[in-house]
Design a protein around this motif. Sequence first.
Motif, PDB file in Angstrom:
ATOM      1  N   SER A  15     -44.939 -16.042 -48.881  1.00  0.00           N
ATOM      2  CA  SER A  15     -45.065 -17.340 -49.556  1.00  0.00           C
ATOM      3  C   SER A  15     -46.250 -17.323 -50.508  1.00  0.00           C
ATOM      4  O   SER A  15     -46.152 -17.758 -51.665  1.00  0.00           O
ATOM      5  CB  SER A  15     -45.238 -18.454 -48.528  1.00  0.00           C
ATOM      6  OG  SER A  15     -44.137 -18.534 -47.652  1.00  0.00           O
ATOM      7  N   ILE A 371     -36.966 -24.652 -43.856  1.00  0.00           N
ATOM      8  CA  ILE A 371     -37.564 -24.328 -45.151  1.00  0.00           C
ATOM      9  C   ILE A 371     -37.349 -25.527 -46.069  1.00  0.00           C
ATOM     10  O   ILE A 371     -36.208 -25.946 -46.283  1.00  0.00           O
ATOM     11  CB  ILE A 371     -36.926 -23.080 -45.789  1.00  0.00           C
ATOM     12  CG1 ILE A 371     -36.981 -21.888 -44.836  1.00  0.00           C
ATOM     13  CG2 ILE A 371     -37.619 -22.728 -47.108  1.00  0.00           C
ATOM     14  CD1 ILE A 371     -36.234 -20.672 -45.340  1.00  0.00           C
ATOM     15  N   ASN A 382     -42.068 -23.687 -43.800  1.00  0.00           N
ATOM     16  CA  ASN A 382     -41.460 -22.360 -43.908  1.00  0.00           C
ATOM     17  C   ASN A 382     -41.647 -21.680 -42.557  1.00  0.00           C
ATOM     18  O   ASN A 382     -42.518 -20.827 -42.373  1.00  0.00           O
ATOM     19  CB  ASN A 382     -42.119 -21.556 -45.032  1.00  0.00           C
ATOM     20  CG  ASN A 382     -41.229 -20.407 -45.497  1.00  0.00           C
ATOM     21  OD1 ASN A 382     -40.137 -20.203 -44.968  1.00  0.00           O
ATOM     22  ND2 ASN A 382     -41.692 -19.657 -46.482  1.00  0.00           N
TER      23      ASN A 382
END
Length: 449
Positions: A15, A371, A382
């Motif tokens: 991420s 998500i 997430n």
Amino acid sequence: MKILVLGAGVVGTASAWYLRQAGHDVRVLERQAGAAQETSFGNGGQISVSHAEPWANPATLCKVVRWLGKDDAPLLFRPRLDTLQWQWALHYLRECLPSRVSRNMRQIVALAEYSRQSLQALRRETGIAYDHLERGILHFYTDQQEFDKSQSGAALLRELGCPRNTVSADEVIRLEPALRHARSQIVGGDFTASDESGDVHLFTTALAARAAAAGVDFQYGTTVTRLLADGERITGVECIDAQGRHRLEYADAVVVAMGSFSAPLLQPLGIRLMLYPGKGYSATYPIRDPASAPSVSLTDDGHKLVFSRLGERLRVAGTCELNGYTRELNPVRCAAITRRVQALFPDACDYSDPVYWAGLRPLTPSNVPYIGTTRYRQLFLNTGHGTLGWTMGCGAGRAIAELVSGRRPEVDFAFCGERLVPQSAAEEFRGQTRRGNVPQWGTFQSRRD
């Protein structure tokens, strides 16, 4: 925007990488001394789009009943005085309905394939080495009834674009000659040539190093204690840094990627994730005879174990124990893994001193992760990737970067939250930029008496 990512496992690190590539200023808060020190440390090593059938299905449910109370069972449910555990179990029963199994499988396949493509592109871009092999995954069966049942699932996966092909027992041995000692037990299998394997810890630490070189600020040894909110806004992230000082962190958006520990962090905000830790085990053995060790990544259906060759090591992982947040090793389960590996590959490894490990997989009842957005304008999820964190990690990281940036990801997946970012953090940030009022990284020291 200035983004806080909570957690530096494979999902959090991916991420951070993609958010930085999208042009954001990114800071990662991680309680361990480095990246990939918990659940992303010692898993089975498979990038397995073909392993998309969720644990919640009618066949597994019947087995769970038979496995109750058996310490060496592939899936062990230990009842506790834990409300979340029982709520999770009830939701699991619902997800075993055939209609929901099919829907969940479609979601998992879509995200897993998107993630594999993202991983391959990232690998080409960065040149990261992590003992990866592109030799496919071979799923073998030792029970004729289970093999027969598996063919409908394999057919559905083929319909979804995953080339999981049914093969005979002789073909299993041709694909992986190291299984020759078990030929009399094997009744058939299926093979997905496009699947991969590799060391998630090596990958994640290498990606974290490249992300740091690109400007991501990793704050290791920093424990997140709570999120502060006012109305629908997150006003700060409270944490304790490596020096033991309490701090508040401010940012335009916060991404929660803390695996199993996401649920207790978010509960005080009224966000109740159906997320429970599933303790998985692995054992790592030094390879003594390379010719006798498997080179194709394997899945042993009967024992719910996966095998991956990582350089000069053989990693074997699997089983699942629903027993709260404990990571203590159960010697019975550890011994069962080694016993099975030795039976299959008696000459392959040095079995005298295995390296055992356990990690807490963040399980949703459906195996479909969380998500997307929440009711708080700056807060994103997430988490909940379960047994497929390595498989889904890059795709999940890429997708959340798109969502935070106000764009729809290029994957057919049901992201959580009813609104996309243009109505929240991204649009608000653009408005602040026009007004010349852009929030800066904010930290202040505080002492709690």
